[in-house]
Design a protein around this motif. Structure first.
Motif, PDB file in Angstrom:
ATOM      1  N   ILE A  11       0.836  -1.211   0.000  1.00  0.00           N
ATOM      2  CA  ILE A  11       0.000   0.000   0.000  1.00  0.00           C
ATOM      3  C   ILE A  11       0.864   1.251   0.000  1.00  0.00           C
ATOM      4  O   ILE A  11       0.596   2.214  -0.733  1.00  0.00           O
ATOM      5  CB  ILE A  11      -0.980  -0.019   1.189  1.00  0.00           C
ATOM      6  N   VAL A  79     -12.732  -0.689  -7.984  1.00  0.00           N
ATOM      7  CA  VAL A  79     -12.303  -0.201  -6.670  1.00  0.00           C
ATOM      8  C   VAL A  79     -10.804   0.053  -6.643  1.00  0.00           C
ATOM      9  O   VAL A  79     -10.349   1.079  -6.121  1.00  0.00           O
ATOM     10  CB  VAL A  79     -12.714  -1.203  -5.559  1.00  0.00           C
ATOM     11  N   THR A  80     -10.001  -0.839  -7.221  1.00  0.00           N
ATOM     12  CA  THR A  80      -8.549  -0.641  -7.174  1.00  0.00           C
ATOM     13  C   THR A  80      -8.115   0.568  -8.002  1.00  0.00           C
ATOM     14  O   THR A  80      -7.239   1.322  -7.566  1.00  0.00           O
ATOM     15  CB  THR A  80      -7.778  -1.896  -7.638  1.00  0.00           C
ATOM     16  N   SER A  82      -9.953   3.197  -8.558  1.00  0.00           N
ATOM     17  CA  SER A  82     -10.423   4.356  -7.785  1.00  0.00           C
ATOM     18  C   SER A  82      -9.488   4.644  -6.612  1.00  0.00           C
ATOM     19  O   SER A  82      -9.173   5.802  -6.325  1.00  0.00           O
ATOM     20  CB  SER A  82     -11.840   4.123  -7.268  1.00  0.00           C
ATOM     21  N   LEU A  83      -9.039   3.607  -5.940  1.00  0.00           N
ATOM     22  CA  LEU A  83      -8.103   3.777  -4.834  1.00  0.00           C
ATOM     23  C   LEU A  83      -6.780   4.347  -5.322  1.00  0.00           C
ATOM     24  O   LEU A  83      -6.197   5.237  -4.693  1.00  0.00           O
ATOM     25  CB  LEU A  83      -7.877   2.440  -4.123  1.00  0.00           C
ATOM     26  N   VAL A  86      -7.249   8.013  -5.838  1.00  0.00           N
ATOM     27  CA  VAL A  86      -7.221   8.737  -4.566  1.00  0.00           C
ATOM     28  C   VAL A  86      -5.787   8.859  -4.066  1.00  0.00           C
ATOM     29  O   VAL A  86      -5.386   9.917  -3.566  1.00  0.00           O
ATOM     30  CB  VAL A  86      -8.121   8.044  -3.520  1.00  0.00           C
TER      31      VAL A  86
END
Length: 113
Positions: A11, A79-80, A82-83, A86
């Protein structure tokens, strides 16, 4: 290394990777453009390449930790991405907003205002 530690490191590396295109002035980190600064399209292209590289690293980590890859539907990839968007926000704001303000402030300061 535990799976939790590897996930946290992944991450953090993804956060750094998402911001690199917006901070670095060279295209694909090696090519100096003749026009000067990179355009937003160059940055977006680099960002997309880094998204796929980080996805490959994550798949490799999953394969090594679990011994198999789990099938994912389109929602997972939505989702990935979009993450990753961000994550890229600080670099984007720096390049297209803060950098200009800092340059103006330096010019005012050097003129003695």
């Amino acid at each position: 290394m535990s799976l939790t530690t590897a996930s946290i490191i992944l991450i953090i590396v993804a956060f750094i990777a998402a911001n690199l295109p917006w901070i670095n002035e060279r295209f694909l980190f090696f090519i100096r453009l003749e026009e000067g600064a990179k355009s937003a399209w160059h940055c977006l292209f680099e960002w997309l390449i880094l998204y796929f590289i980080m996805g490959g690293v994550a798949l490799g980590l999953e394969q090594k930790a679990m011994g198999q890859l789990h099938a994912q539907d389109w929602e997972f990839y939505a989702v990935t991405v979009s993450l990753f968007m961000v994550f890229a926000l600080p670099g984007f704001v720096y390049r297209f907003d803060l950098k200009g303000h800092l340059k103006k402030a330096r010019l005012r300061h050097s003129r003695g205002h």
